[in-house]
Design a protein around this motif. Structure first.
Motif, mmCIF file in Angstrom:
data_model
loop_
_atom_site.group_PDB
_atom_site.id
_atom_site.type_symbol
_atom_site.label_atom_id
_atom_site.label_comp_id
_atom_site.label_asym_id
_atom_site.label_seq_id
_atom_site.Cartn_x
_atom_site.Cartn_y
_atom_site.Cartn_z
ATOM 1 N N THR B 104 0.857 -1.194 0.000
ATOM 2 C CA THR B 104 0.000 0.000 0.000
ATOM 3 C C THR B 104 0.894 1.245 0.000
ATOM 4 O O THR B 104 2.052 1.193 0.439
ATOM 5 N N PRO B 105 0.355 2.365 -0.427
ATOM 6 C CA PRO B 105 1.148 3.610 -0.369
ATOM 7 C C PRO B 105 1.614 3.931 1.049
ATOM 8 O O PRO B 105 2.731 4.419 1.238
ATOM 9 N N GLN B 106 0.802 3.656 2.052
ATOM 10 C CA GLN B 106 1.228 3.921 3.437
ATOM 11 C C GLN B 106 2.461 3.088 3.775
ATOM 12 O O GLN B 106 3.384 3.562 4.443
ATOM 13 N N GLN B 107 2.501 1.843 3.325
ATOM 14 C CA GLN B 107 3.679 1.008 3.564
ATOM 15 C C GLN B 107 4.885 1.546 2.795
ATOM 16 O O GLN B 107 6.019 1.513 3.299
ATOM 17 N N ARG B 109 5.429 4.588 2.165
ATOM 18 C CA ARG B 109 5.889 5.761 2.922
ATOM 19 C C ARG B 109 6.806 5.352 4.074
ATOM 20 O O ARG B 109 7.832 5.990 4.325
ATOM 21 N N ILE B 110 6.430 4.296 4.779
ATOM 22 C CA ILE B 110 7.249 3.824 5.907
ATOM 23 C C ILE B 110 8.639 3.407 5.411
ATOM 24 O O ILE B 110 9.667 3.807 5.974
ATOM 25 N N ARG B 113 10.610 6.412 4.270
ATOM 26 C CA ARG B 113 11.057 7.232 5.408
ATOM 27 C C ARG B 113 12.317 6.666 6.038
ATOM 28 O O ARG B 113 13.187 7.411 6.484
ATOM 29 N N PHE B 430 3.049 -0.905 11.420
ATOM 30 C CA PHE B 430 1.813 -1.283 10.712
ATOM 31 C C PHE B 430 0.807 -0.157 10.766
ATOM 32 O O PHE B 430 0.951 0.762 11.544
#
Lengths: 430, 430
Positions: B104-107, B109-110, B113, B430
């Protein structure tokens, strides 16, 4: 420290797209300021998947439970393990909850850190390191009202072995044969209660059981089994009382998960002649669900006698929304929402609403013919009629079954109004 | 920024008993210093439940996979969604991984980062807000090598609609009828590839499928189905090549979850005459498990041709340990370990070791007769022979089935040596 001040560190946390559901294209913001961003789920302003709590349902459920508590004369010590959200604990306390129930010392620590000062650990506490922390916290804070369970002489001995000033208050847990924790039968439980009395550092505050593990396919069988168990618990309390084993001004009689608390108030309300408090521990009433507990609460509502009969039903407050990533066949859609996002142990998510970002109309009901039939780690398989008007990019909102295994998949949930405007963010601590 | 520097913020995080598994009676400490505390699981120094990774198994599995990759000529882009632990991503990259796959895009991002600069998003990317973030990150960082999937003209149009400077590299996803995401059949996938070519801001970098969704009860059926799918993927690549649809120096051919990557290297290694790279995406090889993937890897090892046959097998590195809280009946023990702590979607935890804190002997094998038969939210029901020498306070270590749904229940896991001394802490996001 006021309750509000205790939450300040949560409100001061920085949120950004590293938190599931927070929009990727927004700069970091203080958690307490999220409501000022003007975000609206149905416009696609959040990231997906996202977990939301509908404020109107939370408020309704809080009123429902407050009314039930008021009519029944019981006290509510809601199980905090369901949400592990101190912001929600504080609302429950403000709504009149007597304390917060938790399941592990680590959970106790979270609640204590964020200002909860009356905690029922509805579990055995065994580990020396955890007991040392509990004892030192008790000794350092005269306002900390802590109680935990014991179900064996071994557990009593372990609790009693930790040096400290303030005594530890305990409830004896009564189990059932073949069940979960808890001494098997009144005599075994009474032996544990006597061991508590004989211990140097423990005080017997009451008795406890967790009836929620009963669950056959036959409601009448479950009801009879729970009523027999609760009758035994009342008997245990009476035996302890007769033997002078309680060391408290007000005996606690605690049971009542999220499905049978009506039976508990009826069985335990008059169990003792002296001062006592019936403590219910429902964790799921607040968020409720659209599956397992909706079914069980339907049965509960049918059972209620006239004096306890409530207007209206609990409403599902917790929804998980996912975006359609693919429509590879006429009868199939795949949502970006999976086992990582929604509990699936007591039933798969149930599609209830859908919308098309950009369409100003409110979300529409998802037809009953739409079914999520498989959850993968990060996808849901949504089966629907071939002609269904659902496109790549559309958003689908799902009710869930079993809040406990859904909350724990989110560090941040968003509270929304009935138009899905984001009112604030709720942080969990699992 | 070096890889090591990127992890510094994780090493600088403060840990205390608010993190599951960290000892309640220890003061807060910097995450990077946890290995200096001299903690030993088998002495009861941690809090329970606790999740541990055995370093010797991680290192063995890393060598196993490095050898497989070396012999097969493929590249490894391990799926980071399994662990979501940047510290482990960095080890995988140091071991030679080509990049990190995410879901996912959120993953994404992590991972970004914390310093990962080559990322394969093995999923469709649809949401405008997420696409804006991805594009702005690409534009701001020439070292960011990002690729995602498309499986429909709609997905192509959405990706192409985001303004930006650098083009977005995509793989066309090929699905199978009745399967998950992915265009259905070579012709449909080719139409998507042509749409990519016609788009203004996209570049076709390769083709992709995820064969791991195939799973009948019959290994021969699964193998044949996957081989046919991979043959279609090779055919799709050849068609794209023949039409000049690829816009890349080296075409990516990607498939290979954690169970069939042997079939992938055999089917795709020679698929194109020109420069190409076969990219495997196993997420589970590193931690492995004691259930689902152990079974599937057993089948994989049997399938391997001589040139790929490896010495030794992958070893389960991930264990969840719980403490016995109650022994209410001779044949029952309850561990403080539940659905909140261990995946249960592909099998319940398997008791493998146990020990008695204070006993200096190493942990003993749990007899095969010990079985966890039910997981509650916070408890496990362990059934065992009536005479079993397991007491309240003892510790039981469990293998798990399906690492993906166990890692996501822990924000911190502890890395241990073979004597269960804590070497360090691994943070998940997560």
């Amino acid at each position: 420290m006021t309750l509000t001040a205790a939450l300040q560190p949560i409100l001061d946390l920085q949120l950004d797209g590293a938190s599931k559901g927070f929009p990727q294209d927004r700069p970091a913001i203080r958690l307490g300021d999220v409501g000022e961003l003007g975000l609206r789920l149905t416009r696609g302003d959040l990231d997906f998947p996202v977990a939301v709590l509908r404020r109107s349902a939370l408020e309704h459920n809080a009123r429902w439970m407050a009314e039930f508590i008021s009519r029944s004369g019981a006290s509510l010590c809601p199980h905090g393990k369901t949400t592990m959200a101190p912001q929600l604990f504080h609302r429950q306390l403000a709504d009149g909850a007597w304390g917060i129930t938790l399941a592990t010392p680590q959970q106790v620590r979270i609640a204590y850190r964020f200002g909860v000062r009356r905690i029922l650990l509805a579990n055995e506490a065994i580990l020396p390191g955890a007991l040392r922390w509990l004892q030192s916290t008790l000794d350092a804070d005269p306002d900390f009202d802590f109680t935990c369970l014991v179900d064996s002489p071994e557990a009593v001995a372990r609790l009693d072995s930790v040096p400290g000033r303030r005594p530890i208050q305990v409830l004896v847990e009564l189990g059932i044969p073949g069940g979960r924790t808890g001494a098997r039968g009144v005599q075994a439980a009474l032996a544990v209660a006597r061991a508590v009395k004989a211990a140097t550092r423990l005080q017997l505050r009451g008795v406890e059981c967790y009836e929620g593990i009963v669950g056959s396919q036959d409601p009448a069988v479950d009801r009879a089994r729970i009523q027999a168990w609760l009758a035994d618990l009342a008997n245990l309390a009476q035996c302890c009382d007769a033997e002078g084993l309680f060391e408290t001004d007000c005996v606690l009689l605690s049971a009542g998960g999220s499905a049978y608390f009506d039976l508990v108030v009826q069985a335990l309300g008059e169990a003792l002649a002296g001062p006592h408090r019936v403590v219910l521990r429902s964790g799921c009433y607040f968020s409720h669900d659209a599956g397992h507990y909706q079914h069980l609460l339907g049965l509960l509502e049918e059972r209620l006698p006239a004096r306890l009969r409530m207007e209206g039903k609990l409403r599902p407050a917790l929804e998980i929304w996912g975006q359609v990533l693919s429509r590879p066949e006429p009868g199939l859609a795949f949502l970006g929402l999976g086992k990582r996002d929604a509990g699936h142990d007591l039933g798969l998510p149930i599609p209830t609403l859908w919308c098309r970002p950009g369409d100003p109309a409110p979300p529409r009901q998802a037809p009953d013919s739409w079914r999520i039939t498989t959850l993968y780690d990060q996808h849901a398989r949504l089966e629907l009629p071939a002609g269904a008007d659902l496109q790549v990019g559309d958003l689908v909102g799902c009710g869930i079954s079993h809040p406990c295994t859904t909350f724990d998949k989110w560090q941040v949930l968003f509270e929304v109004d009935d138009d899905y405007r984001v009112l604030g963010a709720i942080r969990t601590f699992f």
